[in-house]
Design an enzyme around this catalytic site. Structure first.
Site, mmCIF file in Angstrom:
data_model
loop_
_atom_site.group_PDB
_atom_site.id
_atom_site.type_symbol
_atom_site.label_atom_id
_atom_site.label_comp_id
_atom_site.label_asym_id
_atom_site.label_seq_id
_atom_site.Cartn_x
_atom_site.Cartn_y
_atom_site.Cartn_z
ATOM 1 N N GLU A 20 0.823 -1.218 0.000
ATOM 2 C CA GLU A 20 0.000 0.000 0.000
ATOM 3 C C GLU A 20 0.852 1.260 0.000
ATOM 4 O O GLU A 20 1.105 1.859 1.047
ATOM 5 C CB GLU A 20 -0.934 0.011 1.222
ATOM 6 N N GLU A 27 -6.111 -7.333 -1.171
ATOM 7 C CA GLU A 27 -6.467 -7.230 0.253
ATOM 8 C C GLU A 27 -7.775 -6.462 0.385
ATOM 9 O O GLU A 27 -7.972 -5.442 -0.272
ATOM 10 C CB GLU A 27 -5.360 -6.491 1.019
HETATM 11 C C1 IDC Z 1 -3.391 -3.764 10.293
HETATM 12 C C2 IDC Z 1 -3.636 -4.909 11.241
HETATM 13 C C3 IDC Z 1 -3.411 -4.467 12.650
HETATM 14 C C4 IDC Z 1 -2.025 -3.851 12.748
HETATM 15 C C5 IDC Z 1 -1.874 -2.725 11.732
HETATM 16 C C6 IDC Z 1 -0.499 -2.079 11.723
HETATM 17 O O1 IDC Z 1 -4.947 -5.411 11.041
HETATM 18 O O2 IDC Z 1 -3.531 -5.576 13.548
HETATM 19 O O3 IDC Z 1 -1.847 -3.327 14.049
HETATM 20 O O4 IDC Z 1 -2.107 -3.252 10.446
HETATM 21 O O5 IDC Z 1 0.429 -2.899 11.158
HETATM 22 C C7 IDC Z 1 -4.240 -2.112 5.587
HETATM 23 C C8 IDC Z 1 -2.908 -2.729 5.659
HETATM 24 C C9 IDC Z 1 -2.821 -3.734 6.789
HETATM 25 C C10 IDC Z 1 -3.631 -3.281 7.990
HETATM 26 C C11 IDC Z 1 -5.104 -3.227 7.569
HETATM 27 C C12 IDC Z 1 -6.068 -2.858 8.710
HETATM 28 O O6 IDC Z 1 -2.491 -3.313 4.448
HETATM 29 O O7 IDC Z 1 -1.471 -3.877 7.132
HETATM 30 O O8 IDC Z 1 -3.484 -4.251 8.989
HETATM 31 N N1 IDC Z 1 -5.230 -2.278 6.478
HETATM 32 O O9 IDC Z 1 -5.758 -1.605 9.215
HETATM 33 N N2 IDC Z 1 -4.670 -1.271 4.678
HETATM 34 C C13 IDC Z 1 -5.900 -0.862 4.980
HETATM 35 C C14 IDC Z 1 -6.283 -1.504 6.147
#
Ligand code: IDC
Length: 467
Positions: free
Chosen positions: A293, A385
């Protein structure tokens, strides 16, 4: 079968009469060709066609194929396996490096996505290096059916059925050059939830969920790859093997997130992808996702990163599909006030690639769905994702918006992976907290609300074409 016999007969007649009327010259090269042209799908104002070119003469080294449309409103908008241009009603495909040489009897498969207004009649003629391709055929296959249900061949896995994937037009296609949709799950960060990925959990994913796809989210920062490059590389490889053993595709995700400029990790990406691409080159089940991302960074910077990382992968594994993250957390730019046109107008200079789109159903609704609907006829998209919840990964589970999204993706045959197949204590996780401490991943009691919905969607019969 009937069709190709007729074509060969027509060619024999054409060549027979030529032999009678023309005095053969010892030095003249034999020439001739045939083209099988098929409109594989058609929608309002657009269509997709495959073009099989067979050289019936002496070997050619370098070629152009002219396709003459009867109608100047027909335009090739994006082609593959050749460089396509168009002038007036004639579209021209020029060989790319790997199909430059066509031996006698050899074929190469090209294709394109086109637009038209009014009617869409088939081309009036084809010629290879200026010589008309006699005996060529045109046909239209059954089209616009996107919701057929089918029973997959018993005992055959997604990878056995579909084999090596490739991008054709705006679709992900299987070994028969037919569009498919892969449906599956993403890991959570493997630096945190490693224990969730074991033989029992992968068996459940392949056998009970009937997942086609397993995304391996390897964070780069946040205690991920940068802390132990060789350890994370080998863990990714072993997860690729576990997916392969169960006939699932493995999506290797270089999970950059903070900082959002992928160029911050350019050297790490080159090192990592050189290694995994070389190690997994012979496998048919690997797809590479080079930047999870990107955020707070221009499309031009992302494109520049992609154009440096993709050649590293291609050098080791030339035929694998590569997915490029898009601006603003892979929202095609929408979350930073832009839209898909920045990619359409300035695509990554590479072939066999797709673009990532991510959404979180409780945060991203109609205007994001509209962007995907528009972009889907112009760009090959892969939802690598998505979540059923807020963009934080937690909060409300939004069934209505998730179902609207999944119906749209099914209709457009866009592949997807859901965040996450893990027991994280957040509503996006498919497994209840504590599940990964045990060995049961199959009973319904281990699923969260989100997990139950996703398992129900993913486990329905696939509809993979087999010819
Ligand atoms: C989130 C995880 C969470 C973690 C956070 C930081 O669900 O447990 O603490 O990352 O690393 C994304 C990202 C993905 C995120 C997810 C939800 O690719 O890494 O995971 N998210 O926030 N993009 C949009 C949402």
């Amino acid at each position: 079968m009937k069709r190709s016999t007729a074509v060969l007969a027509a060619c024999a007649v054409a060549f027979g009469s030529a032999a009678i009327t023309v005095i053969p010259q010892a030095v003249a090269a034999a020439q001739g060709c045939k083209v099988d042209y098929t409109v594989t799908s058609q929608w309002s104002g657009g269509f997709q066609a495959t073009v099989k070119v067979t050289n019936l003469g002496d070997v050619v080294n370098g070629w152009t194929l002219a396709v003459v449309f009867p109608n100047t409103s027909q335009r090739v908008t994006q082609g593959w396996n050749a460089t396509w241009t168009q002038s007036g009603s004639t579209a021209t495909a020029t060989n790319v490096d790997w199909n430059r040489t066509l031996g006698t009897g050899a074929s190469t498969d090209l294709g394109f996505v086109g637009s038209f207004s009014g009617s869409n009649p088939t081309p009036t003629s084809f010629s290879l290096n200026g010589v008309a391709c006699t005996g060529s055929t045109t046909s239209t296959s059954t089209t616009t059916t996107t919701t057929t249900t089918g029973t997959p061949p018993v005992g055959r896995t997604p990878v056995e059925i579909n084999g090596q994937l490739r991008v054709c037009g705006v679709n992900l296609c299987n070994q028969y050059n037919r569009p498919i949709q892969l449906r599956g799950m993403s890991t959570h960060g493997i630096q945190w939830f490693d224990k969730c990925y074991n033989n029992n959990s992968l068996n459940a994913l392949a056998n009970d969920w009937k997942s086609d796809l397993f995304r391996i989210a390897m964070y780069v920062q946040e205690q991920g790859y940068e802390t132990n490059p060789s350890g994370f590389t080998s863990r990714v490889n072993s997860l690729v093997d576990m997916a392969e053993a169960r006939g699932m595709y493995a999506l290797i995700d270089f999970h950059i997130l903070t900082p959002g400029d992928p160029n911050y990790n350019l050297d790490r990406a080159k090192t990592f992808f050189a290694s995994v691409a070389q190690r997994n080159a012979a496998k048919k089940n690997v797809i590479y996702e080079i930047a999870n991302e990107p955020n707070g960074v221009s499309w031009a910077s992302i494109k520049s990163y992609a154009e440096q990382v993709i050649p590293v992968i291609r050098a080791a594994d030339p035929d694998a599909v590569v997915i490029v993250g898009t601006r603003a957390w892979s929202s095609l730019g929408v979350s930073e006030g832009s839209n898909e046109s920045e990619v359409i107008n300035n695509p990554v200079n590479a072939t066999n690639i797709m673009y990532a789109f991510h959404f979180y159903a409780a945060s991203h609704k109609d205007n994001y769905r509209a962007a995907v609907s528009r972009a889907a006829s112009r760009l090959p998209l892969f939802v690598t994702e998505f979540g059923t919840v807020l963009a934080t990964g937690g909060g409300t589970f939004d069934r209505t918006s998730t179902v609207a999204w999944l119906d749209l993706l099914d209709q457009l045959k866009i592949s997807y992976a859901n965040w996450t197949y893990s027991d994280a204590n957040e509503s996006s996780a498919a497994l209840r907290p504590g599940t990964c401490n045990g060995s049961d991943y199959s009973s319904s009691g281990v699923l969260t609300e989100s997990g139950a919905l996703l398992k129900a969607r993913i486990s329905t019969a696939d509809n993979f074409p087999t010819s």
